[in-house]
Enzyme design. Sequence first.
Site, PDB file in Angstrom:
ATOM      1  N   ASP A   1      -6.121   0.501   0.351  1.00 22.55           N
ATOM      2  CA  ASP A   1      -6.138   0.873   1.760  1.00 22.55           C
ATOM      3  C   ASP A   1      -7.498   0.478   2.339  1.00 22.55           C
ATOM      4  O   ASP A   1      -8.260  -0.243   1.702  1.00 22.55           O
ATOM      5  CB  ASP A   1      -5.907   2.382   1.910  1.00 22.55           C
ATOM      6  CG  ASP A   1      -7.132   3.161   1.496  1.00 22.55           C
ATOM      7  OD1 ASP A   1      -7.722   2.799   0.466  1.00 22.55           O
ATOM      8  OD2 ASP A   1      -7.530   4.097   2.199  1.00 22.55           O
TER       9      ASP A   1
ATOM     10  N   LYS B   1       0.823  -1.209   0.000  1.00 20.66           N
ATOM     11  CA  LYS B   1       0.000   0.000   0.000  1.00 20.66           C
ATOM     12  C   LYS B   1       0.861   1.265   0.000  1.00 20.66           C
ATOM     13  O   LYS B   1       0.681   2.158  -0.821  1.00 20.66           O
ATOM     14  CB  LYS B   1      -0.954  -0.015   1.200  1.00 20.66           C
ATOM     15  CG  LYS B   1      -1.840   1.212   1.301  1.00 20.66           C
ATOM     16  CD  LYS B   1      -1.298   2.165   2.335  1.00 20.66           C
ATOM     17  CE  LYS B   1      -1.903   3.545   2.162  1.00 20.66           C
ATOM     18  NZ  LYS B   1      -1.325   4.494   3.122  1.00 20.66           N
TER      19      LYS B   1
END
Length: 217
Positions: A145, A126
């Site tokens: 996310d 991420k």
Amino acid sequence: MSNKWVSKQQRALEILIRLKRLYPDAGCTLNYDTPVQLLVATILSAQCTDERVNMVTPELFRRFPDAGAIANADIEVLENLVRSTGFYRNKAKNIRGACRMIANEFGGEVPKQMEKLLKLPGVARKTANVVLANAYGINQGVTVDTHVKRLTQRLGLTEYTDPIRIERDLIRMLPQEDWENWSIRLIYHGRAICQARKPNCQDCELRDLCPTSGNEE
DNA sequence: CTCCCGATAT
DNA sequence: ATATCAGGAG
């Protein structure tokens, strides 16, 4: 939901068009001047709002503007500067460790290769995707996310709960040049409308494309 | 899987 | 009181 959307991919592409229209100016909401600062801000953003991160980074970057400065900073000073973002002991250790590796092994610059980014402490897919896309314009993957995960699931575009597998699904469905467009706009939509506790389907422009629309009452 | 963790909304 | 916030490591 209308059955004219035969495939998940077709639905995803229509959702992408809507999101571009709804949030034409969506962009990274973390404040930074350099790739190193974006990396640090993104590490700090774990389980914390960008707004909160933007409250601590001005003082942090004023006192420690680059990787070399953070690499040599006192750990307790860093902890106090980032405390309000939560997980402050891990985050202080990670930003210093990452900056030490950047200063010692990568010439003071954030590497542009995914494999090298993933070696930095506190950096996984991420964070690496955010930095590559926003600092270097490199779409190496789809940023997944908490918002992207939640909305992709609610929109019925994946059966998975694991962010890595969700990213794999999205990579198959979306054109590479739109990977970051997808993530940043889903995040905007997640903050504004499709919130974790209150989906707010009445105000959602994606109602007709969403299999879980209206199930929140 | 658990742990890390403060600030804020509900 | 509890859930959630641009997650990652052990």
